[in-house]
Design a protein around this motif. Sequence first.
Motif, PDB file in Angstrom:
ATOM      1  N   ASP A  95       0.833  -1.214   0.000  1.00  0.00           N
ATOM      2  CA  ASP A  95       0.000   0.000   0.000  1.00  0.00           C
ATOM      3  C   ASP A  95       0.857   1.248   0.000  1.00  0.00           C
ATOM      4  N   GLN A  98       2.174   1.794  -3.434  1.00  0.00           N
ATOM      5  CA  GLN A  98       1.186   2.346  -4.361  1.00  0.00           C
ATOM      6  C   GLN A  98       0.956   3.828  -4.090  1.00  0.00           C
ATOM      7  N   ARG A  99       0.831   4.185  -2.788  1.00  0.00           N
ATOM      8  CA  ARG A  99       0.644   5.602  -2.474  1.00  0.00           C
ATOM      9  C   ARG A  99       1.835   6.421  -2.918  1.00  0.00           C
ATOM     10  N   ARG A 101       3.755   5.741  -5.397  1.00  0.00           N
ATOM     11  CA  ARG A 101       3.743   5.858  -6.854  1.00  0.00           C
ATOM     12  C   ARG A 101       2.671   6.846  -7.314  1.00  0.00           C
ATOM     13  N   GLU A 102       1.545   6.969  -6.586  1.00  0.00           N
ATOM     14  CA  GLU A 102       0.465   7.866  -6.989  1.00  0.00           C
ATOM     15  C   GLU A 102       0.779   9.315  -6.647  1.00  0.00           C
ATOM     16  N   GLU A 103       1.555   9.567  -5.646  1.00  0.00           N
ATOM     17  CA  GLU A 103       1.902  10.946  -5.305  1.00  0.00           C
ATOM     18  C   GLU A 103       2.790  11.535  -6.391  1.00  0.00           C
TER      19      GLU A 103
END
Length: 520
Positions: A95, A98-99, A101-103
Amino acid sequence: GAATRLAAVEADVERLDARRGEQAERLRAARAAQKDALAGLRAHDADLARRAEEVNRVTVRYESAAAECERLTEALASAQAQVGEADRAFDRADDELQRAREEPRPILDASAREGLAAALELAREAEMTARLEVETTRERVRAARAHADGLVRQREREQAAADEAARRAVLRRRQREIAQGVADELPAVLDSVDRSVAEARHALHEAEQARRAVSGELRELRERDARIRERLAALTASVHGLEMQIHEKKLHLANLIERAQSELGMGEDILVAEYGPDQPVPADPADDAGEGEPADDAPYDRAGQEKRLRAAERRLAQLGRVNPLALEEFSALEQRHRFLTEQLDDLVQTRADLRTIIADLDERMQTIFADAFEDTRAAFDEMFPILFPGGQGSLTLTNPEDLLTTGIDVAVRPAGKKIERLSLLSGGERSLAAVALLTAIFKARPSPFYILDEVEAALDDANLGRLLGVFEKLRENSQLLVITHQKRTMEIADALYGVSMRQDGVSAVVGQRIVERQGA
């Protein structure tokens, strides 16, 4: 009668023997059953003890397996908890990844890049470590489950074995009870059999006594019958013998009458009238030879005349048979004696001639041997210093007085050594000394060709060079056939012949002339 009684007694004896045999067979069967029952009881006790020991071992193994199963169950629960914790940690890390990578990526300066790269490497190593721990834990969980399943199956097998052992123990207990019952009843059966056997033996004894009594009577009757038959046979034989003697006397008398008729031409009446026992017997001319006057006729005396007959037969036997071919045999024997005498004289003369020839041959052989030995000794004195520089060698006769039976002593002394016996030399020195003796013989009595089989096999390079020099001298007047493995020996040869094996396994002879190859 006695035969009927004897038959009845023998039937009783046979019946009692059969009954005794049956009782003895029952006794043997009962004893065998007792022995088998006791053996089965002992075997059952031993098997029961072994089964009890196996049950104890299975029980101990079962308890240890149950304890191990409980321990593995606890370890499995702990491992599952660790796997869950590792999964949760992996999910949290995923998680966060993923966070991250999304930031949006912040604009970083070049100076902070190295720190972030190091942090990224650390994060990756932590991730790999977590993954490895998760896989390791899963593998341990699988192994623990497999081990637990194996222990469960083993516990089931051991439980089945324990049940089977219990079932067999029950069967053995029943068999032991049956065997014990048989053993309890066996003494009564044996007592009954013993009583039956005793009764049968008593009846057999009584029957045997009755049979012996009847047999005694029958034996006496048979002996009387045999004696009567013997007397009858003796009388019959005596009568037959007398008849045969009368017949023989009649035949003898007929033969005498026929012989007198054929040889003397006298009938029975004339022979009895002129030469009967009442007529006087003329004296023997042989008895009258030593006396001056002839003896008078004497009356017939059978004993005296039989004595005269035996004496005349002895004198006739001493004369022997008349040989009508005696003159011819004497002539043949005389001729053979003359022939053998001539042959003996011829053999004596031939023996004297042979002894003369042998003496001439011995004298010539001694002369030839003496000349050959002197030439060989001179050649050995010449060849030995070539093969042994600085050494000394000599040939001597063991018995110079008798050249036909003498032996030859070979004495060699290499340079720097005091030994003279060949047995104390090394292998190469003995070979070289033998070659020196052979070459001396070759020099003394040359031959058109010589065959040498690996004579230089035990020689070193220096001695080989000397030997090759000797070969060069020998090849001036003779041909040498040398079997060798030495390269230097092959180099001085005029032609080489070798045996080689082809690829198909067949041997082939290969030859090469060195002179032609060098000329080419």
